[in-house]
Design a protein around this motif. Structure first.
Motif, PDB file in Angstrom:
ATOM      1  N   PRO A 144      -0.904   6.833   4.743  1.00 31.95           N
ATOM      2  CA  PRO A 144      -0.218   5.885   5.623  1.00 31.95           C
ATOM      3  C   PRO A 144      -0.833   5.025   6.618  1.00 31.95           C
ATOM      4  CG  PRO A 144       0.431   8.241   5.593  1.00 31.95           C
ATOM      5  CD  PRO A 144      -0.815   8.167   5.075  1.00 31.95           C
ATOM      6  N   GLY A 145      -0.233   3.774   6.479  1.00 27.85           N
ATOM      7  CA  GLY A 145      -0.973   2.794   7.344  1.00 27.85           C
ATOM      8  C   GLY A 145      -1.851   1.862   6.630  1.00 27.85           C
ATOM      9  N   SER A 203       0.743  -1.273   0.087  1.00 30.11           N
ATOM     10  CA  SER A 203      -0.088   0.016  -0.113  1.00 30.11           C
ATOM     11  C   SER A 203       0.739   1.308  -0.022  1.00 30.11           C
ATOM     12  CB  SER A 203      -1.145   0.030   1.179  1.00 30.11           C
ATOM     13  OG  SER A 203      -1.780  -1.110   1.019  1.00 30.11           O
ATOM     14  N   HIS A 204       2.095   1.254   0.771  1.00 27.19           N
ATOM     15  CA  HIS A 204       2.935   2.284   0.790  1.00 27.19           C
ATOM     16  C   HIS A 204       3.564   2.745  -0.747  1.00 27.19           C
ATOM     17  CE1 HIS A 204       5.767  -0.910   0.825  1.00 27.19           C
ATOM     18  NE2 HIS A 204       6.499  -0.241   0.165  1.00 27.19           N
ATOM     19  N   MET A 205       3.152   1.786  -1.521  1.00 26.05           N
ATOM     20  CA  MET A 205       3.711   2.271  -2.876  1.00 26.05           C
ATOM     21  C   MET A 205       2.569   3.025  -3.627  1.00 26.05           C
ATOM     22  SD  MET A 205       5.520  -1.551  -3.484  1.00 26.05           S
ATOM     23  CE  MET A 205       5.597  -1.384  -5.356  1.00 26.05           C
TER      24      MET A 205
END
Length: 103
Positions: free
Chosen positions: A33-34, A26-28
């Motif tokens: 965030p999170g 997901s961070h990509m």
């Protein structure tokens, strides 16, 4: 319980994998965030012997139907038999996100 933990438990119970990696990517992507919205699943199990790729993906998608209908936006599947895993020595890296930005 986190979405990742739920998915891992379901996969372990249903497929008894020889090898399993569930990577939160997901961070990509353009998410908060999170977040738990984009995953890559590497699943190696004897249960895939004799099954075509589409049947393997259908089995995983059916098992995770609730998560895919909810918060999971993308699930990259790498479904392999132990022999295929041994021959490949791994799976390719995920490409960079090509989605829109929050600007």
């Amino acid at each position: 319980m986190s979405i990742q933990t739920t998915i891992e438990q379901k996969i372990n119970q249903a497929f008894a994998p020889e090898h399993m990696e569930l990577i939160n990517e997901s961070h990509m992507h353009n998410v908060a965030p999170g977040s738990e919205t984009h995953f890559k699943l590497v699943l190696v199990t004897e249960q895939f012997v004799g099954l075509r790729l589409l049947a393997r993906h259908r089995a995983v998608n059916q098992l995770l139907a609730e998560e895919l209908a909810g918060g999971v936006h993308a699930l990259a599947l790498h479904t392999l038999t132990p022999a295929e895993w041994q021959a490949r020595g791994g799976v390719p890296a995920s490409p960079a996100c090509r989605g829109g930005s929050s600007n």
